[in-house]
Write a protein that holds these residues in place. Structure first.
Motif, PDB file in Angstrom:
ATOM      1  N   GLY A  53       0.806  -1.221   0.000  1.00  0.00           N
ATOM      2  CA  GLY A  53       0.000   0.000   0.000  1.00  0.00           C
ATOM      3  C   GLY A  53       0.835   1.266   0.000  1.00  0.00           C
ATOM      4  O   GLY A  53       0.296   2.360  -0.199  1.00  0.00           O
ATOM      5  N   SER A  54       2.158   1.152   0.217  1.00  0.00           N
ATOM      6  CA  SER A  54       3.021   2.338   0.172  1.00  0.00           C
ATOM      7  C   SER A  54       2.987   2.953  -1.217  1.00  0.00           C
ATOM      8  O   SER A  54       2.734   2.277  -2.211  1.00  0.00           O
ATOM      9  N   ASP A  55       3.276   4.237  -1.277  1.00  0.00           N
ATOM     10  CA  ASP A  55       3.246   4.961  -2.551  1.00  0.00           C
ATOM     11  C   ASP A  55       4.368   4.521  -3.481  1.00  0.00           C
ATOM     12  O   ASP A  55       5.460   4.163  -3.041  1.00  0.00           O
ATOM     13  N   VAL A  56       4.092   4.602  -4.775  1.00  0.00           N
ATOM     14  CA  VAL A  56       5.107   4.555  -5.821  1.00  0.00           C
ATOM     15  C   VAL A  56       5.057   5.936  -6.445  1.00  0.00           C
ATOM     16  O   VAL A  56       4.000   6.381  -6.901  1.00  0.00           O
ATOM     17  N   ARG A  57       6.193   6.636  -6.429  1.00  0.00           N
ATOM     18  CA  ARG A  57       6.221   8.012  -6.915  1.00  0.00           C
ATOM     19  C   ARG A  57       7.263   8.179  -8.012  1.00  0.00           C
ATOM     20  O   ARG A  57       8.280   7.493  -8.026  1.00  0.00           O
ATOM     21  N   GLY A 105       9.426  10.439   8.466  1.00  0.00           N
ATOM     22  CA  GLY A 105       8.338   9.988   7.607  1.00  0.00           C
ATOM     23  C   GLY A 105       8.473   8.530   7.221  1.00  0.00           C
ATOM     24  O   GLY A 105       9.463   7.855   7.513  1.00  0.00           O
ATOM     25  N   GLY A 106       7.476   8.030   6.533  1.00  0.00           N
ATOM     26  CA  GLY A 106       7.483   6.659   6.062  1.00  0.00           C
ATOM     27  C   GLY A 106       8.348   6.519   4.820  1.00  0.00           C
ATOM     28  O   GLY A 106       8.974   7.463   4.354  1.00  0.00           O
ATOM     29  N   LYS A 107       8.356   5.330   4.274  1.00  0.00           N
ATOM     30  CA  LYS A 107       9.150   5.048   3.082  1.00  0.00           C
ATOM     31  C   LYS A 107       8.222   4.893   1.888  1.00  0.00           C
ATOM     32  O   LYS A 107       7.057   4.524   2.022  1.00  0.00           O
ATOM     33  N   TYR A 108       8.745   5.169   0.737  1.00  0.00           N
ATOM     34  CA  TYR A 108       8.019   4.946  -0.506  1.00  0.00           C
ATOM     35  C   TYR A 108       9.005   4.508  -1.579  1.00  0.00           C
ATOM     36  O   TYR A 108      10.218   4.623  -1.408  1.00  0.00           O
ATOM     37  N   LEU A 109       8.488   3.981  -2.666  1.00  0.00           N
ATOM     38  CA  LEU A 109       9.324   3.539  -3.765  1.00  0.00           C
ATOM     39  C   LEU A 109       9.344   4.633  -4.824  1.00  0.00           C
ATOM     40  O   LEU A 109       8.280   5.047  -5.307  1.00  0.00           O
ATOM     41  N   ALA A 110      10.532   5.124  -5.141  1.00  0.00           N
ATOM     42  CA  ALA A 110      10.681   6.177  -6.143  1.00  0.00           C
ATOM     43  C   ALA A 110      11.171   5.563  -7.444  1.00  0.00           C
ATOM     44  O   ALA A 110      12.150   4.824  -7.451  1.00  0.00           O
TER      45      ALA A 110
END
Length: 160
Positions: A53-57, A105-110
């Motif tokens: 559910g983490s963001d992909v940005r 903050g949390g982590k996301y996949l860039a």
């Protein structure tokens, strides 16, 4: 009798306000159940802080989310499946890196787009990846590095 009508009307007003707030929260949460997405795979050494559910940005803009994470029992590497908006075409030489959204903050996949003219196909693997950096390990390395111990020894020698 008059009290029952007033209580009924007030109850209906409260329910309408609650419905409004629920609708507002849902539409502004960024949660999308769109089937209009393409899946890609990426393999990482470590995925600390990343969750389903983490963001992909890309360029700081959310273009998808993490759909699934698992461990490959042969290589012990983390397999990540990400769903990206189908309107976003990703070049073959793009890279995926796990980054922090600020210090606390949390982590996301860039996703960092490459320059290749060929685009990744659905369910393709993103070859270039950079794993999560452990803040605790970096702090420990800074504290216990030999360079700092040498500097402390120099200070002790200079003071009688």
């Amino acid at each position: 009798m008059r009290n029952n009508v007033i209580e009924t009307v007030m109850g209906a007003v409260v329910l309408m306000i609650a419905g409004f707030f629920l609708t507002f929260a849902y539409t502004n949460s960024g949660y999308r159940t769109s089937n209009d997405s393409i899946s890609y795979h990426a393999v990482f050494d470590r995925v600390d802080g990343l969750v389903v559910g983490s963001d992909v940005r890309m360029s700081g803009v959310k273009i998808g989310s993490i759909r699934e994470m698992s461990i490959d029992p042969k290589t012990y590497l983390a397999n990540v499946v990400l769903a990206v908006n189908s309107q976003i075409k990703i070049p073959k030489d793009s890279s995926a890196e796990i980054v922090s959204d600020g210090i606390m903050g949390g982590k996301y996949l860039a996703l960092v787009p490459g320059g290749d003219d060929d685009m990744l196909k659905a369910n393709a693997q993103i070859e270039h990846t950079q794993s999560s950096v452990s803040l605790e390990a970096m702090i420990g390395q800074l504290i216990f590095s030999p360079k700092n111990k040498e500097a402390e020894g120099d200070k002790e020698k200079s003071h009688p």
